[in-house]
Scaffold this motif. Sequence first.
Motif, short mmCIF file in Angstrom:
data_model
loop_
_atom_site.label_atom_id
_atom_site.label_comp_id
_atom_site.label_asym_id
_atom_site.label_seq_id
_atom_site.Cartn_x
_atom_site.Cartn_y
_atom_site.Cartn_z
N SER A 74 0.85 -1.18 0.00
CA SER A 74 0.00 0.00 0.00
C SER A 74 0.89 1.24 0.00
N HIS A 75 0.35 2.28 -0.59
CA HIS A 75 1.04 3.56 -0.64
C HIS A 75 1.44 4.02 0.78
N GLU A 76 0.55 3.78 1.73
CA GLU A 76 0.77 4.25 3.10
C GLU A 76 1.99 3.57 3.73
N VAL A 77 2.19 2.29 3.41
CA VAL A 77 3.33 1.57 3.98
C VAL A 77 4.64 2.18 3.50
N ASN A 81 7.39 4.21 5.99
CA ASN A 81 8.79 3.80 6.16
C ASN A 81 9.78 4.89 5.74
N ALA A 82 9.35 5.78 4.86
CA ALA A 82 10.28 6.79 4.35
C ALA A 82 10.63 7.79 5.44
N GLY A 88 3.07 12.50 -1.64
CA GLY A 88 2.98 11.09 -2.02
C GLY A 88 4.30 10.52 -2.52
N CYS A 89 5.36 11.28 -2.35
CA CYS A 89 6.67 10.82 -2.84
C CYS A 89 7.68 10.75 -1.70
N LEU C 27 2.05 -3.70 -11.35
CA LEU C 27 1.61 -3.31 -12.68
C LEU C 27 2.48 -2.17 -13.21
N ARG C 28 2.65 -2.18 -14.53
CA ARG C 28 3.36 -1.09 -15.20
C ARG C 28 2.28 -0.11 -15.64
N VAL C 29 2.14 0.99 -14.92
CA VAL C 29 1.07 1.93 -15.23
C VAL C 29 1.67 3.31 -15.39
N TYR C 30 1.31 3.98 -16.47
CA TYR C 30 1.81 5.34 -16.68
C TYR C 30 0.78 6.33 -16.15
N GLY C 31 1.26 7.33 -15.42
CA GLY C 31 0.36 8.39 -15.01
C GLY C 31 -0.47 8.09 -13.76
N ALA C 32 -0.16 6.98 -13.07
CA ALA C 32 -0.90 6.67 -11.84
C ALA C 32 -0.43 7.59 -10.70
N ASP C 33 -1.17 7.64 -9.62
CA ASP C 33 -0.73 8.40 -8.46
C ASP C 33 0.63 7.88 -8.01
N ALA C 34 1.48 8.78 -7.55
CA ALA C 34 2.85 8.41 -7.20
C ALA C 34 2.88 7.29 -6.16
N ASN C 35 3.82 6.38 -6.35
CA ASN C 35 4.09 5.31 -5.38
C ASN C 35 2.85 4.48 -5.02
N THR C 36 2.12 4.10 -6.04
CA THR C 36 0.96 3.23 -5.83
C THR C 36 1.13 1.88 -6.51
N HIS C 37 2.19 1.72 -7.30
CA HIS C 37 2.48 0.41 -7.91
C HIS C 37 3.90 0.03 -7.52
N VAL C 38 4.02 -0.35 -6.27
CA VAL C 38 5.34 -0.58 -5.68
C VAL C 38 5.28 -1.77 -4.72
N CYS C 39 6.41 -2.43 -4.56
CA CYS C 39 6.46 -3.57 -3.63
C CYS C 39 7.90 -3.69 -3.10
#
Lengths: 98, 489, 475
Positions: A74-77, A81-82, A88-89, C27-39
């Motif tokens: 999730s974005h929040e996680v 941690n940052a 949002g960055c 997912l490889r998504v262009y233009g999504a909200d920042a840091n929403t396709h991350v792991c």
Amino acid sequence: MESEKHTMDVGYVAKLAAIELTDQEKELFQSQLDQVLSYVEQLNEVNLGEVEVRNESAASHDQLRSDDEGISLSHEVIMANAPSASSGCVRVPKIIDQ
Amino acid sequence: MSDLKSMTIGALKAALQEGEASAQEVVEQLLTVVEEDAGRVGAFLSLDKDSVREQASVCDEVRGAGNDKKLLGIPISIKDLINVKGDPCTCSSHILEGYVAPYDATVIRKLREAGAILFGRVNMDEFAMGSSTENAALGVTSNPWRLDHVPGGSSGGSAAAVSADHTIASLGSDTGGSIRQPAAFCGCVGLKPTYGRVSRYGLTAFASSLDQIGPITKNVWDAALLLEVISGEDERDATSLREPVPSYTKALEQTTSLEGVTLGLPREYFVEGMDPEVEEAVRNAVEQCRALGAEIVDVSLPHAKYAISVYYIIATAEASANLARFDGIRYGMRVDGADPAALYAKTRASGLGDEVKRRIILGTYVLSSGYYDAYYKKAQRVQQCIRNDFESVFKECDALIAPVTPTPAYRKGEKTDDPLKMYLDDILTTSVNLAGNCALSLPCGFSSDGLPIGLQLIGNHLDEENILSIAHLYEQHTDWHKRKPEFLS
Amino acid sequence: MKQYEATIGLETHVMQQTRTKMFCGCLRVYGADANTHVCPVCVGYPGAMPVLNRKAIELCCKAGMLLGCSINRLSRWDRKNYFYPDMAKNYQITQADDPLCLGGKLEVEVDGVTKVFDIERIHQEENAAKNIHAAGASLVDYNRAGTALMEIVSTPCMHSAEDALAYMTAIKQIMQYGGISACDQEKGEMRSDVNISVRPVGQSELGAKVEIKNMNSFAFIKEAIEYEVDRQISVLEQGGTIDQETRGYDAERGETFVQRSKEDAHDYRYFPEPDLLPLTLTEEEMEAWRSELPELPAQRRARYVEELGLPAYDAAVLTADKATSDWFEAVLPYSSKAKPISNFMMGEMQRLLTEKEITIEACKMMPEALAKLVDLIDQGVISNSAGKQVFEILFDEGGTPESIIEAKGLAQVSDDCALEQWADTAIAENPKPVEEYKAGNPASINFLMGQVMKASRGKANPGAVMQLLKQKLDG
């Protein structure tokens, strides 16, 4: 073993490794690491004439992952941690040189 | 109530199955002794009582509903470099202060599925770099047999907790001996599996081509069971092996004699400067195996003496890249700087300990332009020689029998100022990692100072069944593993 | 005065159109909200490990096959080490010595001359995160981090900005045709590093190499090359020397500037990636991929000329863009009238696409509708000009030409009775042109024709009217 011969530029290497060292640390690490480098000189005595590094194993195609969506965080996680975040960055000092 | 905390997994399983004890009683006993320890052994970095009690109560409910699992209700302590969702994972380093793991390592998922209770996080050398758990930024751990001695490392907390009956069993990791050496120093059984047998996903990497997670336990059967649970192919670890996981416990239960087993005695493993008491204990163990029917043959691993050099080049090179991610940007601590480069340098200067810095610098150096061939490339080729040595001896014998360390545990502070001296202690364990084989350490005697001595059994690739069976049979005919540190009585 | 020759090599990064990232399932998504396709994998968390995306490997190998490369049965993975905030692990997983594809070539026409450019290699790697520059700080968005990226490396085989442009245009076409990448430069899906050196003509060794990094606009690449070649030549002419360095291009000023000198060059400390085993490909899977390779633009062009009888010009225009060409292909099963279809596509279709700023995929017309429209015009059911009206309606709204013709009353009248009546009226009311025609001036019939068309309000079939008028006047 002639430890004089084996010396590295600890200051330069530490910079490559992105670690700031005090002069004291530089001096200490220099002598400790020179000792280690001098020890590993023993590898020069090994006769490596025919030896080639073999691939113990290689991945076959079916060990690759299929192009399917997995579980993302999730974005929040990520933000929690940052050490510093905004908009949002992950926030970092201004990058100047490309 | 009976003494549950000092039980093996095997004994505790039976007690739980028979209803003679509950998981909640077990964890209460353990929580009490850890609390009373007040840092004397100091194996734990963190122990969340609420979480442990909650897990135990769930285990008792599950059992009450008529279910059983391989590790249902068994407390297992985790070396603090394995990610557990929602928990810190400090790797004994300041640099990870504030980091909360957002996911479970594969071994943790497997432990949960098997019903285990995750019982606290145990101490280690920072990022697993060390052989004494003295390179630990967040706490001191002592050898339960003599508190002024080191427990070994880097999985010192894992071994000390098991040995002191502060846990039932634990997971450690072994890159150059980090499971086997502390197991030997603390009188436990420690097993380093074949490279790829256990998934590394979620194990904070030190040297990716050498790291393996493995069990540290009170006896051989426990190690076999724990290995059975954590092994297997993992789609998240591309280096994990696909071979099916056998029932290790069944294998060792079926072995009743060493008739027909050939054990190799590598002459290079009886090194100059070896403690005579260690040598004697190991040679006695060899004789015991012979008496149990094994044939003993002398073998040679001619490149064993180069293992330390190869190891400290390959492992530090990989570490220099693996630890580059600890940079103060995405997680952990940060010391700010005017630009990113300054931030990295300051964060890493303040967050990493001396030994970690030394190894990163060494690893960076051996990969740097102009030195790669002379160090890294050459080390890779000598590593191949070491592999070839093992391959050829395993053509004539089923397993190798050897000491784990040249000496028993030593006093704290004795080697901290001399990194090379500390490195040389790994002389008998690193080859196995370089060759990818499996090996275990089990108690085979005590020094006159009352310190445990370990016996190393080295197996061929994926031959864990074999070394576990030999170790089990030896254990059945000795009682070294039954002794307890004096301070416990 | 000495003559100088420029030598140019390109390192072109192409983002593959996989669904998920190179080493993880985000997912490889262009233009999504920042840091929403991350792991944990793509953000470089402790303990996370990469696993190769099978589709990315397939696309990289197909790119290699389309560019005539040989595919390495055994390829390897390496780490390239450097600290930068957009690189989560502070190393990039890439391929150094044993890439997936080696050697290849690209035949391109530059100003009417066919040239062959050599490709050295194509390797697979991962993309970096995106840095956003904000006031007093930079912000990092890891959505793009770890997406699949291939690098196509040419040999230093080009000599002008035109060469480079033709090369990149051809690469882009092939990537699009091959379904490897959309190569949308605005989204950064295709970026190039340009290596430029200059030497006196006749000198065998190359001059010092200047690298201009990370450019996505073809126009800027052209400007940058032209500027840089001129700059290097003038330095040499003034007796100076060229420093091996990395430069950037300032599009506003139209000049290049020093970014990094040779002394500051990175020491990347490449070494084998221990988390990934070497990759072995089997003959079977490579054969399967080969069998799926699409027809390339050059092959299509040849087929359009040879089999459909189109002029070379039409073939080139139709194949320039894969979407257009695919649309044209989709009409062909419904019609054999390639030329009129081509005319519509090059004319009305292009005009409307430009005017309405949409892509061909967004136009509502079905390919079979265009085939039918061309048939109806050919059969004289509607006139050419009515055809254009119908086309526009089809473009905007879809539907069938027949229903539009009916709804709008656009059908031509070929009915004999109606035509007879209009023709008789025209002849009776216009004696002068009739006389002139009979006196031997054939053009005079056009006036009568116009009268009939006027009377019919444009719906009379011109062919039928002409025939009828001639019949009446000649008879």
